[in-house]
Design a protein around this motif. Structure first.
Motif, mmCIF file in Angstrom:
data_model
loop_
_atom_site.group_PDB
_atom_site.id
_atom_site.type_symbol
_atom_site.label_atom_id
_atom_site.label_comp_id
_atom_site.label_asym_id
_atom_site.label_seq_id
_atom_site.Cartn_x
_atom_site.Cartn_y
_atom_site.Cartn_z
ATOM 1 N N LEU A 16 2.914 -1.937 -19.235
ATOM 2 C CA LEU A 16 2.827 -2.887 -18.135
ATOM 3 C C LEU A 16 2.409 -4.267 -18.633
ATOM 4 C CD1 LEU A 16 1.116 -0.700 -15.372
ATOM 5 C CD2 LEU A 16 3.497 -1.475 -15.438
ATOM 6 N N GLN A 17 1.497 -4.288 -19.600
ATOM 7 C CA GLN A 17 1.040 -5.565 -20.161
ATOM 8 C C GLN A 17 2.202 -6.336 -20.784
ATOM 9 O OE1 GLN A 17 -1.735 -5.225 -23.444
ATOM 10 N NE2 GLN A 17 -2.744 -7.129 -22.875
ATOM 11 N N ILE A 18 3.042 -5.621 -21.524
ATOM 12 C CA ILE A 18 4.179 -6.261 -22.184
ATOM 13 C C ILE A 18 5.237 -6.698 -21.171
ATOM 14 C CG2 ILE A 18 6.135 -5.874 -23.737
ATOM 15 C CD1 ILE A 18 4.255 -3.965 -25.313
ATOM 16 N N LEU A 19 5.617 -5.778 -20.280
ATOM 17 C CA LEU A 19 6.715 -6.048 -19.352
ATOM 18 C C LEU A 19 6.355 -7.075 -18.284
ATOM 19 C CD1 LEU A 19 8.033 -2.403 -19.010
ATOM 20 C CD2 LEU A 19 9.096 -4.267 -20.274
ATOM 21 N N LEU A 20 5.179 -6.925 -17.673
ATOM 22 C CA LEU A 20 4.766 -7.897 -16.654
ATOM 23 C C LEU A 20 4.392 -9.233 -17.288
ATOM 24 C CD1 LEU A 20 2.656 -5.615 -14.266
ATOM 25 C CD2 LEU A 20 4.877 -6.670 -13.778
ATOM 26 N N GLY A 21 3.911 -9.178 -18.524
ATOM 27 C CA GLY A 21 3.551 -10.400 -19.236
ATOM 28 C C GLY A 21 4.736 -11.299 -19.534
ATOM 29 N N LYS A 94 -8.412 2.400 3.154
ATOM 30 C CA LYS A 94 -9.754 2.311 3.750
ATOM 31 C C LYS A 94 -10.756 1.699 2.780
ATOM 32 C CE LYS A 94 -9.291 6.019 7.155
ATOM 33 N NZ LYS A 94 -9.715 7.373 7.578
ATOM 34 N N ALA A 95 -10.531 1.915 1.480
ATOM 35 C CA ALA A 95 -11.412 1.335 0.464
ATOM 36 C C ALA A 95 -11.200 -0.165 0.330
ATOM 37 C CB ALA A 95 -11.177 2.011 -0.880
ATOM 38 N N GLY A 96 -10.079 -0.658 0.881
ATOM 39 C CA GLY A 96 -9.821 -2.103 0.836
ATOM 40 C C GLY A 96 -8.594 -2.511 0.060
ATOM 41 N N ALA A 97 -7.820 -1.536 -0.441
ATOM 42 C CA ALA A 97 -6.604 -1.881 -1.188
ATOM 43 C C ALA A 97 -5.659 -2.691 -0.309
ATOM 44 C CB ALA A 97 -5.909 -0.609 -1.677
ATOM 45 N N ASP A 98 -5.032 -3.695 -0.908
ATOM 46 C CA ASP A 98 -4.115 -4.569 -0.171
ATOM 47 C C ASP A 98 -2.670 -4.101 -0.276
ATOM 48 O OD1 ASP A 98 -6.112 -6.789 0.468
ATOM 49 O OD2 ASP A 98 -6.273 -6.642 -1.707
ATOM 50 N N GLY A 99 -2.417 -3.180 -1.209
ATOM 51 C CA GLY A 99 -1.067 -2.679 -1.383
ATOM 52 C C GLY A 99 -1.082 -1.350 -2.099
ATOM 53 N N TYR A 100 0.050 -0.651 -2.071
ATOM 54 C CA TYR A 100 0.134 0.684 -2.660
ATOM 55 C C TYR A 100 1.553 0.886 -3.177
ATOM 56 C CZ TYR A 100 -1.272 5.647 -3.005
ATOM 57 O OH TYR A 100 -1.612 6.906 -3.440
ATOM 58 N N LEU A 101 1.685 0.962 -4.487
ATOM 59 C CA LEU A 101 2.992 1.163 -5.119
ATOM 60 C C LEU A 101 2.977 2.411 -5.988
ATOM 61 C CD1 LEU A 101 4.064 -2.388 -6.370
ATOM 62 C CD2 LEU A 101 5.074 -1.087 -4.500
ATOM 63 N N ALA A 106 10.379 -0.086 -10.178
ATOM 64 C CA ALA A 106 10.884 -0.913 -11.278
ATOM 65 C C ALA A 106 9.942 -2.083 -11.534
ATOM 66 C CB ALA A 106 12.281 -1.438 -10.924
ATOM 67 N N ILE A 107 9.931 -2.564 -12.774
ATOM 68 C CA ILE A 107 9.054 -3.681 -13.135
ATOM 69 C C ILE A 107 9.335 -4.904 -12.266
ATOM 70 C CG2 ILE A 107 8.618 -5.417 -14.926
ATOM 71 C CD1 ILE A 107 7.018 -2.906 -15.332
ATOM 72 N N THR A 109 10.401 -4.941 -9.259
ATOM 73 C CA THR A 109 9.808 -4.671 -7.947
ATOM 74 C C THR A 109 8.309 -4.893 -7.988
ATOM 75 O OG1 THR A 109 11.516 -3.043 -7.401
ATOM 76 C CG2 THR A 109 9.449 -2.917 -6.169
ATOM 77 N N MET A 110 7.640 -4.386 -9.028
ATOM 78 C CA MET A 110 6.193 -4.581 -9.164
ATOM 79 C C MET A 110 5.829 -6.058 -9.181
ATOM 80 S SD MET A 110 4.926 -1.810 -11.987
ATOM 81 C CE MET A 110 5.407 -0.082 -11.899
ATOM 82 N N ALA A 111 6.588 -6.824 -9.979
ATOM 83 C CA ALA A 111 6.314 -8.255 -10.097
ATOM 84 C C ALA A 111 6.467 -8.953 -8.746
ATOM 85 C CB ALA A 111 7.236 -8.887 -11.137
ATOM 86 N N ASN A 112 7.545 -8.651 -8.045
ATOM 87 C CA ASN A 112 7.783 -9.275 -6.745
ATOM 88 C C ASN A 112 6.726 -8.861 -5.720
ATOM 89 O OD1 ASN A 112 10.063 -10.702 -7.557
ATOM 90 N ND2 ASN A 112 11.453 -9.030 -7.045
ATOM 91 N N GLN A 113 6.333 -7.595 -5.761
ATOM 92 C CA GLN A 113 5.324 -7.114 -4.822
ATOM 93 C C GLN A 113 3.960 -7.714 -5.118
ATOM 94 O OE1 GLN A 113 6.788 -6.072 -2.407
ATOM 95 N NE2 GLN A 113 7.249 -3.892 -2.377
ATOM 96 N N LEU A 114 3.666 -7.922 -6.382
ATOM 97 C CA LEU A 114 2.406 -8.589 -6.741
ATOM 98 C C LEU A 114 2.397 -10.028 -6.240
ATOM 99 C CD1 LEU A 114 1.860 -7.249 -10.375
ATOM 100 C CD2 LEU A 114 0.246 -7.007 -8.472
ATOM 101 N N ARG A 115 3.531 -10.708 -6.367
ATOM 102 C CA ARG A 115 3.615 -12.079 -5.855
ATOM 103 C C ARG A 115 3.393 -12.092 -4.339
ATOM 104 N NH1 ARG A 115 8.288 -11.873 -9.397
ATOM 105 N NH2 ARG A 115 7.806 -12.995 -11.346
ATOM 106 N N ALA A 116 4.005 -11.136 -3.657
ATOM 107 C CA ALA A 116 3.833 -11.051 -2.206
ATOM 108 C C ALA A 116 2.380 -10.769 -1.863
ATOM 109 C CB ALA A 116 4.734 -9.947 -1.640
ATOM 110 N N LEU A 117 1.747 -9.894 -2.645
ATOM 111 C CA LEU A 117 0.354 -9.536 -2.399
ATOM 112 C C LEU A 117 -0.557 -10.749 -2.535
ATOM 113 C CD1 LEU A 117 -0.966 -6.646 -1.936
ATOM 114 C CD2 LEU A 117 -1.848 -6.915 -4.249
ATOM 115 N N VAL A 118 -0.365 -11.499 -3.617
ATOM 116 C CA VAL A 118 -1.205 -12.682 -3.863
ATOM 117 C C VAL A 118 -0.978 -13.757 -2.801
ATOM 118 C CG1 VAL A 118 -1.615 -14.579 -5.484
ATOM 119 C CG2 VAL A 118 -1.460 -12.240 -6.331
ATOM 120 N N SER A 119 0.231 -13.793 -2.242
ATOM 121 C CA SER A 119 0.523 -14.787 -1.202
ATOM 122 C C SER A 119 -0.038 -14.378 0.155
ATOM 123 C CB SER A 119 2.039 -15.005 -1.085
ATOM 124 O OG SER A 119 2.665 -13.882 -0.501
#
Length: 201
Positions: A16-21, A94-101, A106-107, A109-119
């Protein structure tokens, strides 16, 4: 976006570090193998978002999420896990998570969902949504049947345009009804509305 990856599987972390990076707007500022390590790294690095596994030694992802949300309410936390069952999903939210993947996502998808989460958008993988049965309470107090339909659409992660198409309403009507719903439930935005819906059980 400054991202912290938390997973006790070192291969998953490195991948994940390599691909998302490689994403131009994502900087992986660290990786952690447990909830306790994640707490320490968050204090040092102050990330914008965290990709959080659930099952880990010392402190699991759900307990870590609850603790991080107490310390840093604005921190966006995305659960990334193989668990696709109602109990884990609801516990994470309930613990406070803002998203669940799911880790099968796919990487891109993860990247796009993270952008949506931060926005500011709550993110639920569609496969995760399918795993959640209807909440115990089928009605939302004080809302009309049509308003409840809109809340359910928001909880599924649908946009205003998608809601208008699904319910055969104009975009303006959806926006107006959302404002009314938020006022009735005393919530700030659609993110809070989605989390409110799933926390009712």
């Amino acid at each position: 976006m400054k991202l912290l990856i938390v997973d006790d599987d070192s291969l998953v972390c490195r991948s994940l570090q390599i691909l998302l990076g490689k994403e131009a707007d994502i900087e992986v500022i660290g990786i952690a193998s447990s909830g306790r390590e994640a707490l320490e790294l968050c204090k040092q690095e102050l990330p914008d978002a965290v990709l959080m596994d659930i099952q880990m030694p010392l402190m699991n992802g759900i307990a870590c999420t609850a603790e991080l949300k107490k310390l840093y309410p604005a921190l966006r936390i995305m659960m990334l896990t193989t668990f696709n069952d109602e109990e884990h999903i609801r516990s994470a939210l309930k613990a406070g998570a803002d998203g669940y993947l799911l880790k099968s996502a796919a990487i891109e998808t993860m990247a796009n969902q993270l952008r949506a989460l931060v926005s500011g958008t709550a993110v639920l993988d569609r496969n995760v949504f399918k795993a959640i049965i209807e909440p115990e309470h089928n009605t939302l107090d004080g809302l009309t049947e049509r308003e409840q339909d809109i809340v359910e659409c928001v909880a599924q992660g649908l946009s205003n345009k998608e809601i208008s198409e699904k319910l055969y309403l104009s975009d303006g009507t959806v926006r107006n009804m959302l404002s009314i719903i938020l006022d009735k439930l005393e919530l700030r935005d659609r993110t809070q509305l989605a989390i409110y819906y799933w926390k009712r059980k």
